[in-house]
Design an enzyme around this catalytic site. Sequence first.
Site: not given
Length: 642
Positions: A40, A335
């Site tokens: 990654g 959130r």
Amino acid sequence: MKLESKIPEGAIGDKWTKHKFNVKLVNPANKRKYDVIVVGTGLAGASAAASLGELGYNVKAFCFQDSPRRAHSIAAQGGINAAKNYQNDGDSVFRLFYDTVKGGDYRAREANVHRLAEVSVNIIDQCVAQGVPFAREYGGLLANRSFGGAQVSRTFYAKGQTGQQLLLGAYSALSRQIKNGKVEMHNRTEMLDLVMVDGKARGIITRDLITGKIERHSAHAVVLATGGYGNVFFLSTNAMGSNATAAWRAHKKGALMANPCYTQIHPTCIPVSGDHQSKLTLMSESLRNDGRVWVPKDAAKAKGLSAKDAANIPDSERDYYLERRYPAFGNLVPRDVASRNAKMVCDEGRGVGTTGLAVFLDFSDAIKRDGKKVVEAKYGNLFDMYKQITGDNPYEMPMMIYPAVHYTMGGLWVDYNLMTNVDGCYAIGEANFSDHGANRLGASALMQGLADGYFVLPYTIGDYLAKMPYERVSTDHAAFEEAEKAVKDKINTLLNIKGSQTVDDFHKKLGKIMWEYCGMARNEAGLKKAKGMIRELREEFWEDVNVLGSNEELNMSLEKANRVADFLELGELMVDDALNRDESCGGHFREEHQTEEGEAKRNDEKFAYVGAWEFQGVEKDEVLHKEELVFENVKLTQRSYK
């Protein structure tokens, strides 16, 4: 199995400094004798590979994109947190630490979070030195704005493209090491298994996505920086290629998966418009600095209300519900809180638009107050993107938004050194569970990715490698043979099913199950139903999926099949974890456990722990291991943003 977190002794503010002194070091001349694989190359992976290469290690970096610049980190919009206190508004390392622990609903390790807050200040200096074009005040000083869950302005930003600019900084550092020969870059290559030798991670098996060639790669340590698993829901703000395969294959080799039910639903996304969609689009949380969230007070007036007609609703008939319910934080609540409230007003029948699953984000007051030019300077590219997708002009009418899957706080379990319970296998960035508890605050993902890659892993990996012999494990070793055979067998099985349904058919079905029963709200009956449905769907997948083409070619159908096969196993574990955690906390909202006002109600006596799951085999329930969370610096209280 006892989980050893390896948290250092001492005061919270001294732990990381003392730990850096106490870890074993690798002599500069000996670093070139060690090989490290980094899987990654987003912010965490690119910064880690660049830093390890700079230190002198031999690094092999892998990404499935055609360039590290296309990692999903590029999509981050709003900013990156750091406790610089440039605004002189009361910020500090401890306040960032406190806000992050509270924002995560007290389900994160104190030591890891405090370290994150400490190194946040170094990240900004590092990125400025790389030339990252952060926004600046008129006098030339770096600018800040506010994000959810904080009452100070600590978020550094580059307009609405902060992730892209930070990734280009990390990519430039990575490119330098590639040119110097310290990093060997493998683009369009996907990890399909972790190779274990004598109980240690010593390599990976990969597939070349262009030719289909299966290859073996050996190293002294493996670092997984492969992001989150939000695409288990099919529709999410993640890039379509984002997947859980590398982490899940490591999990099946013994690495524990921690808190998989902790998924973040972002409150400001462009709503779903139909079954034709394959992904959703994020609208930055930074918009809630100036945008006001509202729906009509009267459900009859909300039905089918378009953005163009929103101006016809007078202010007295609007419900600015976040400002009403949370006067201290207003539209900048965390959130999970903002998302649940959007769902609540839509469930009451007050959602707008053709589906009734949207609320307004209105900038008319900000434009009247500051002028269009000021608003355009802050959010211009975000407004343009919204207009291109929806056809509506946010300067003239409100945006329509609705929550969508965005980030996963769960991930591979790691200790303080960011190593999984598998020796030599590290997980950094969103791939691990460590810093955000049950809910991540906005602008903290970029902070964690770069903290892990630039400032934590380069110290802690040396402590492990210093004890390792220099000798390399040959890729002819029986463990590599066995892992490669397993990968090839699975590919052949997928190709030979030749059923009647596409991979996307199964992915969409799984996504609907996960969203319906393990999404913004969960309950025991729904989760038990979902577990059975996922098992049936997985069985159907292995009997009736149709994977076109062959292995020896570019085959996106095969790529997806490998990933969806893993999602079908991971989805069941997420449901199991949500069933086990019989409380509400952060993004994990069990309907049976809420306050009178509809807020998440924790059970600290029974669930103040990290739930880390051990793989036992497909179709077998996993075994739960607990790491008890100890809070010495933050008092456990019911979260309040009122």
